[in-house]
Design a protein around this motif. Structure first.
Motif, PDB file in Angstrom:
ATOM      1  N   GLY A  96     -70.714-149.456  -5.735  1.00 50.72           N
ATOM      2  CA  GLY A  96     -71.677-148.751  -4.905  1.00 50.72           C
ATOM      3  C   GLY A  96     -70.693-147.661  -3.751  1.00 50.72           C
ATOM      4  O   GLY A  96     -70.737-147.303  -3.050  1.00 50.72           O
ATOM      5  N   TYR A  97     -69.345-148.465  -4.500  1.00 47.11           N
ATOM      6  CA  TYR A  97     -68.372-147.381  -3.554  1.00 47.11           C
ATOM      7  C   TYR A  97     -67.185-146.779  -4.527  1.00 47.11           C
ATOM      8  O   TYR A  97     -67.030-147.143  -5.734  1.00 47.11           O
ATOM      9  N   ALA A  98     -66.400-145.740  -3.844  1.00 49.67           N
ATOM     10  CA  ALA A  98     -65.786-145.165  -4.266  1.00 49.67           C
ATOM     11  C   ALA A  98     -64.139-145.258  -3.227  1.00 49.67           C
ATOM     12  O   ALA A  98     -64.385-144.617  -2.292  1.00 49.67           O
ATOM     13  N   TYR A  99     -62.973-145.230  -4.223  1.00 49.38           N
ATOM     14  CA  TYR A  99     -62.307-145.736  -4.106  1.00 49.38           C
ATOM     15  C   TYR A  99     -60.946-144.181  -4.314  1.00 49.38           C
ATOM     16  O   TYR A  99     -61.301-143.812  -5.520  1.00 49.38           O
ATOM     17  N   PHE A 100     -60.694-143.557  -3.395  1.00 49.09           N
ATOM     18  CA  PHE A 100     -59.306-142.750  -3.653  1.00 49.09           C
ATOM     19  C   PHE A 100     -58.808-141.764  -2.611  1.00 49.09           C
ATOM     20  O   PHE A 100     -58.674-142.560  -1.883  1.00 49.09           O
ATOM     21  N   GLY A 101     -57.212-141.883  -3.297  1.00 46.70           N
ATOM     22  CA  GLY A 101     -55.769-141.491  -3.023  1.00 46.70           C
ATOM     23  C   GLY A 101     -55.962-140.241  -2.868  1.00 46.70           C
ATOM     24  O   GLY A 101     -56.646-139.387  -3.209  1.00 46.70           O
ATOM     25  N   THR A 102     -55.020-139.695  -2.129  1.00 54.50           N
ATOM     26  CA  THR A 102     -54.249-138.324  -1.865  1.00 54.50           C
ATOM     27  C   THR A 102     -53.249-138.223  -1.364  1.00 54.50           C
ATOM     28  O   THR A 102     -52.066-139.143  -1.378  1.00 54.50           O
ATOM     29  N   ALA A 103     -52.759-137.235  -1.255  1.00 53.79           N
ATOM     30  CA  ALA A 103     -50.950-136.836  -0.881  1.00 53.79           C
ATOM     31  C   ALA A 103     -50.355-135.502  -0.422  1.00 53.79           C
ATOM     32  O   ALA A 103     -51.244-134.655  -1.076  1.00 53.79           O
ATOM     33  N   SER A 104     -49.962-135.798   0.874  1.00 59.03           N
ATOM     34  CA  SER A 104     -49.095-133.441   0.911  1.00 59.03           C
ATOM     35  C   SER A 104     -48.002-133.534   0.430  1.00 59.03           C
ATOM     36  O   SER A 104     -46.799-134.776  -0.157  1.00 59.03           O
ATOM     37  N   ALA A 105     -48.464-132.643  -0.483  1.00 64.83           N
ATOM     38  CA  ALA A 105     -47.542-133.025  -1.540  1.00 64.83           C
ATOM     39  C   ALA A 105     -46.668-131.572  -2.022  1.00 64.83           C
ATOM     40  O   ALA A 105     -47.452-130.171  -1.726  1.00 64.83           O
ATOM     41  N   ASP A 106     -45.578-131.060  -2.378  1.00 60.06           N
ATOM     42  CA  ASP A 106     -45.370-130.138  -2.368  1.00 60.06           C
ATOM     43  C   ASP A 106     -44.423-130.355  -4.740  1.00 60.06           C
ATOM     44  O   ASP A 106     -44.907-131.406  -4.931  1.00 60.06           O
ATOM     45  N   ASP A 109     -41.778-133.796  -4.058  1.00 61.41           N
ATOM     46  CA  ASP A 109     -41.653-134.831  -4.003  1.00 61.41           C
ATOM     47  C   ASP A 109     -43.833-134.589  -3.026  1.00 61.41           C
ATOM     48  O   ASP A 109     -44.308-134.040  -2.710  1.00 61.41           O
ATOM     49  N   SER A 110     -43.625-136.227  -2.952  1.00 56.66           N
ATOM     50  CA  SER A 110     -45.024-136.612  -2.067  1.00 56.66           C
ATOM     51  C   SER A 110     -45.339-137.173  -0.962  1.00 56.66           C
ATOM     52  O   SER A 110     -44.026-137.760  -0.625  1.00 56.66           O
ATOM     53  N   SER A 111     -45.523-136.951   0.567  1.00 60.58           N
ATOM     54  CA  SER A 111     -45.449-137.682   1.678  1.00 60.58           C
ATOM     55  C   SER A 111     -46.435-138.083   2.334  1.00 60.58           C
ATOM     56  O   SER A 111     -48.199-137.153   1.804  1.00 60.58           O
ATOM     57  N   ASP A 112     -46.854-139.028   3.416  1.00 59.43           N
ATOM     58  CA  ASP A 112     -48.063-139.428   3.659  1.00 59.43           C
ATOM     59  C   ASP A 112     -49.627-139.300   3.346  1.00 59.43           C
ATOM     60  O   ASP A 112     -50.378-138.931   4.133  1.00 59.43           O
ATOM     61  N   GLY A 113     -49.971-139.638   2.623  1.00 63.26           N
ATOM     62  CA  GLY A 113     -50.890-140.177   1.599  1.00 63.26           C
ATOM     63  C   GLY A 113     -51.974-140.838   2.197  1.00 63.26           C
ATOM     64  O   GLY A 113     -51.359-141.854   3.282  1.00 63.26           O
ATOM     65  N   TYR A 114     -53.075-140.610   2.143  1.00 57.63           N
ATOM     66  CA  TYR A 114     -54.391-141.545   2.946  1.00 57.63           C
ATOM     67  C   TYR A 114     -54.924-141.917   1.397  1.00 57.63           C
ATOM     68  O   TYR A 114     -55.200-141.855   0.204  1.00 57.63           O
ATOM     69  N   LEU A 115     -55.302-143.088   1.876  1.00 56.11           N
ATOM     70  CA  LEU A 115     -56.164-144.108   0.767  1.00 56.11           C
ATOM     71  C   LEU A 115     -57.703-144.056   1.245  1.00 56.11           C
ATOM     72  O   LEU A 115     -58.057-144.033   2.329  1.00 56.11           O
ATOM     73  N   LEU A 116     -58.946-143.953   0.643  1.00 58.67           N
ATOM     74  CA  LEU A 116     -60.307-144.373   1.136  1.00 58.67           C
ATOM     75  C   LEU A 116     -60.874-145.095   0.038  1.00 58.67           C
ATOM     76  O   LEU A 116     -61.203-144.550  -0.515  1.00 58.67           O
TER      77      LEU A 116
END
Length: 204
Positions: A96-106, A109-116
């Motif tokens: 019943g839960y969704a898990y996903f990540g993000t990326a501040s990306a060019d 490279d990428s930086s400071d992603g979040y996991l939710l």
């Protein structure tokens, strides 16, 4: 254009719209606006009557599979050094839960992603954490082994996470960069880096 998904009909996210298409003719039979445009890809997933669509800015939108009515949309996430958060990773669903990540990306490279973690019934964000490795989750989705989640990131680190809190309980740097889903078989996790396939035990 996002990745196509088929559930009797075909679903594809294009720009800031979700399209429902007839699988035999390819014609659009229904469309619905999205709360934001998608990024260069959007790895949608279907669960319990809703389609979950990752959006630009680190957002996630749930729409009903039949009439594409919006059920909920999560808020955007803070931008990082490389720009707005991009939702390029796979969405993983469990209990019943969704898990996903993000990326501040060019482009490099990428930086400071979040996991939710988001509760699918109402869109409540149960927890969100900025990556302690200061990198993004780029094309990388979470797998599960027993009571734990396993995910890799752009620092080349594979992390074991408590799905109830999002806290890291173990981690191992295996490469310079990992941009792929981790696969789990029993107590062994397989991660593909830019140059190698590696297998590691997930027991603690």
């Amino acid at each position: 254009v996002g990745s196509e998904m088929c559930i009797r009909d075909s679903y594809v996210a294009v720009g800031s719209k979700l399209l429902k298409k007839d699988v035999e003719t390819g014609k659009t039979v229904l469309e619905s606006p999205l709360a934001a445009a998608i990024d260069s890809t959007s790895r949608m997933v279907y669960t319990n009557g809703v389609v979950l669509v990752p959006l630009s800015g680190g957002r996630l939108q749930a729409l009903t599979v039949d009439v594409l009515a919006t059920v909920w949309v999560t808020d955007g996430l803070p931008a990082g050094p490389d720009g707005a958060q991009q939702s390029l990773a796979s969405v993983s669903v469990r209990d019943g839960y969704a898990y996903f990540g993000t990326a501040s990306a060019d482009w490099i490279d990428s930086s400071d992603g979040y996991l939710l973690c988001v509760r699918i019934s109402d869109g409540k964000v149960m927890w969100q954490h900025k990556n302690e490795n200061s990198k993004g989750y780029y094309w990388a989705g979470m797998a599960f082994s027993g009571d734990y989640g396993v995910i890799a990131d752009d620092s080349g680190t594979v992390s074991t996470v408590d799905p109830s809190t999002g806290k890291t309980v173990a981690k191992l740097k295996i490469a310079d960069r990992v941009r792929a889903n981790v696969l789990v078989d029993g107590a062994t996790a397989y991660a593909v880096s830019y140059t190698h396939l590696r297998a590691h035990e997930t027991r603690h």
